[in-house]
Motif scaffolding. Structure first.
Motif, PDB file in Angstrom:
ATOM      1  N   VAL A  36      66.461 -16.704  55.586  1.00 12.29           N
ATOM      2  CA  VAL A  36      67.309 -15.699  54.983  1.00 12.29           C
ATOM      3  C   VAL A  36      66.977 -14.380  55.656  1.00 12.29           C
ATOM      4  N   GLU A  37      67.976 -13.763  56.269  1.00 10.82           N
ATOM      5  CA  GLU A  37      67.775 -12.495  56.964  1.00 10.82           C
ATOM      6  C   GLU A  37      67.829 -11.354  55.953  1.00 10.82           C
ATOM      7  N   PRO A  38      66.725 -10.639  55.770  1.00 13.71           N
ATOM      8  CA  PRO A  38      66.788  -9.492  54.859  1.00 13.71           C
ATOM      9  C   PRO A  38      67.606  -8.376  55.485  1.00 13.71           C
ATOM     10  N   SER A  39      68.330  -7.649  54.663  1.00 15.87           N
ATOM     11  CA  SER A  39      69.111  -6.535  55.172  1.00 15.87           C
ATOM     12  C   SER A  39      68.209  -5.319  55.306  1.00 15.87           C
ATOM     13  N   VAL A  40      68.709  -4.314  55.968  1.00 20.33           N
ATOM     14  CA  VAL A  40      67.966  -3.064  56.101  1.00 20.33           C
ATOM     15  C   VAL A  40      67.921  -2.426  54.729  1.00 20.33           C
ATOM     16  N   THR A  41      66.759  -1.902  54.332  1.00 19.25           N
ATOM     17  CA  THR A  41      66.663  -1.195  53.073  1.00 19.25           C
ATOM     18  C   THR A  41      66.182   0.216  53.330  1.00 19.25           C
ATOM     19  N   ILE A  42      66.595   1.086  52.463  1.00 17.48           N
ATOM     20  CA  ILE A  42      66.187   2.478  52.570  1.00 17.48           C
ATOM     21  C   ILE A  42      65.341   2.778  51.347  1.00 17.48           C
ATOM     22  N   GLY A  43      64.115   3.166  51.589  1.00 21.50           N
ATOM     23  CA  GLY A  43      63.204   3.464  50.500  1.00 21.50           C
ATOM     24  C   GLY A  43      62.773   2.210  49.771  1.00 21.50           C
ATOM     25  N   SER A  44      61.943   2.358  48.796  1.00 18.46           N
ATOM     26  CA  SER A  44      61.410   1.221  48.078  1.00 18.46           C
ATOM     27  C   SER A  44      62.417   0.616  47.115  1.00 18.46           C
ATOM     28  N   TYR A  45      63.272   1.441  46.528  1.00 10.12           N
ATOM     29  CA  TYR A  45      64.140   0.951  45.470  1.00 10.12           C
ATOM     30  C   TYR A  45      65.607   1.233  45.731  1.00 10.12           C
ATOM     31  N   GLU A  46      65.954   1.544  46.931  1.00 11.26           N
ATOM     32  CA  GLU A  46      67.311   1.958  47.240  1.00 11.26           C
ATOM     33  C   GLU A  46      68.270   0.783  47.394  1.00 11.26           C
ATOM     34  N   GLY A  47      67.771  -0.392  47.736  1.00 11.99           N
ATOM     35  CA  GLY A  47      68.635  -1.542  47.907  1.00 11.99           C
ATOM     36  C   GLY A  47      69.149  -1.673  49.325  1.00 11.99           C
ATOM     37  N   PRO A  48      69.907  -2.743  49.591  1.00 10.84           N
ATOM     38  CA  PRO A  48      70.364  -3.005  50.948  1.00 10.84           C
ATOM     39  C   PRO A  48      71.398  -1.988  51.414  1.00 10.84           C
ATOM     40  N   MET A  49      71.317  -1.665  52.679  1.00 11.52           N
ATOM     41  CA  MET A  49      72.248  -0.711  53.275  1.00 11.52           C
ATOM     42  C   MET A  49      73.060  -1.346  54.397  1.00 11.52           C
ATOM     43  N   GLY A  50      72.686  -2.509  54.846  1.00  7.44           N
ATOM     44  CA  GLY A  50      73.360  -3.110  55.993  1.00  7.44           C
ATOM     45  C   GLY A  50      72.688  -2.672  57.274  1.00  7.44           C
ATOM     46  N   ALA A  51      72.523  -3.581  58.178  1.00  2.00           N
ATOM     47  CA  ALA A  51      71.841  -3.280  59.437  1.00  2.00           C
ATOM     48  C   ALA A  51      72.725  -2.410  60.316  1.00  2.00           C
ATOM     49  N   PRO A  52      72.128  -1.467  61.042  1.00  5.85           N
ATOM     50  CA  PRO A  52      72.930  -0.686  61.967  1.00  5.85           C
ATOM     51  C   PRO A  52      73.461  -1.582  63.083  1.00  5.85           C
ATOM     52  N   PRO A  53      74.594  -1.242  63.652  1.00  5.98           N
ATOM     53  CA  PRO A  53      75.165  -2.078  64.699  1.00  5.98           C
ATOM     54  C   PRO A  53      74.175  -2.286  65.842  1.00  5.98           C
ATOM     55  N   GLY A  54      74.117  -3.504  66.340  1.00  7.69           N
ATOM     56  CA  GLY A  54      73.289  -3.814  67.496  1.00  7.69           C
ATOM     57  C   GLY A  54      71.818  -3.969  67.188  1.00  7.69           C
ATOM     58  N   SER A  55      71.415  -4.096  65.915  1.00  8.45           N
ATOM     59  CA  SER A  55      69.996  -4.250  65.632  1.00  8.45           C
ATOM     60  C   SER A  55      69.721  -5.404  64.671  1.00  8.45           C
ATOM     61  N   PRO A  56      70.109  -6.614  65.042  1.00  8.99           N
ATOM     62  CA  PRO A  56      69.878  -7.758  64.159  1.00  8.99           C
ATOM     63  C   PRO A  56      68.541  -8.446  64.417  1.00  8.99           C
ATOM     64  N   GLY A  57      67.516  -7.699  64.766  1.00 10.06           N
ATOM     65  CA  GLY A  57      66.247  -8.273  65.189  1.00 10.06           C
ATOM     66  C   GLY A  57      65.437  -8.899  64.076  1.00 10.06           C
ATOM     67  N   THR A  58      64.297  -9.425  64.484  1.00 13.99           N
ATOM     68  CA  THR A  58      63.414 -10.113  63.548  1.00 13.99           C
ATOM     69  C   THR A  58      62.224  -9.252  63.140  1.00 13.99           C
ATOM     70  N   ALA A  59      62.007  -8.123  63.790  1.00 12.27           N
ATOM     71  CA  ALA A  59      60.904  -7.230  63.454  1.00 12.27           C
ATOM     72  C   ALA A  59      61.444  -6.031  62.666  1.00 12.27           C
TER      73      ALA A  59
END
Length: 192
Positions: A36-59
């Motif tokens: 399961v690919e986690p989405s990008v999160t902002i802050g500890s409790y902000e929730g998913p924001m969606g990955a920026p274009p071109g950055s679907p990496g594993t790190a």
């Protein structure tokens, strides 16, 4: 033989009905596991924001950006963990379009004021140019740099230098110091 009270039977039936309801909640099962690919999160409790274009990496690359005069942790998905110099370049480049749309900004303006970064014995030495390209909220700007670098596994503290001379920079409380800094020095500015 003991007789059961009517309340015990009703409670047992209610628990059984709850289990049956939850078992049929509509979530399909899969025969094989999958990542399961986690989405990008902002802050500890902000929730998913969606990955920026071109950055679907594993790190994960953690940067600290600014929203409403507070530092906000932003985790970006990248192909590989960047070195400290690349991470600072990514920080100075500012928020992505998605991050900007979500109210994030940066107190840093351009890369010209940072002359380099080197990690020695867990301390990141950040070189500063003669003219700092920082907006009037320099506490947030230095907080962004310190918190971003301190989030790295190989960095314990951050010190600012000009040439080989330690520079005084503001901590989160506004006091100037040339001592090595950590995220704790800016804790009052970090959105939790």
């Amino acid at each position: 033989m003991k007789r059961r009270a009517a309340g015990d039977t009703a409670g047992t039936l209610a628990a059984l009905l709850l289990c049956l309801t939850l078992a049929g909640c509509g979530v399909p099962t899969e025969s094989t596991p999958r990542p399961v690919e986690p989405s990008v999160t902002i802050g500890s409790y902000e929730g998913p924001m969606g990955a920026p274009p071109g950055s679907p990496g594993t790190a994960v690359e953690r940067l600290f950006l600014v929203r409403d005069d507070q530092l906000v942790a932003v985790d970006r998905r990248v192909e590989a963990v960047p070195g400290p110099a690349q991470q600072l370049q990514d920080l100075v480049a500012g928020p992505t379009a998605v991050e900007r749309d979500n109210g994030l900004d940066s107190a840093l303006i351009g890369p010209a004021f940072i002359t380099g970064v080197e990690v020695r014995d867990g301390t990141a030495l950040v070189g500063l140019a003669g003219d700092n390209m920082i907006r009037n909220d320099e506490i947030l700007a230095f907080g962004q740099i310190v918190c971003t670098l301190a989030a790295r596994a190989d960095v314990v503290a951050v010190r600012f230098v000009r040439g080989s001379r330690p520079m005084e920079v503001p901590r989160g409380d506004g006091a100037l110091t040339s001592d090595p800094l950590t995220e704790a020095d800016y804790a009052s500015l970090i959105r939790r």
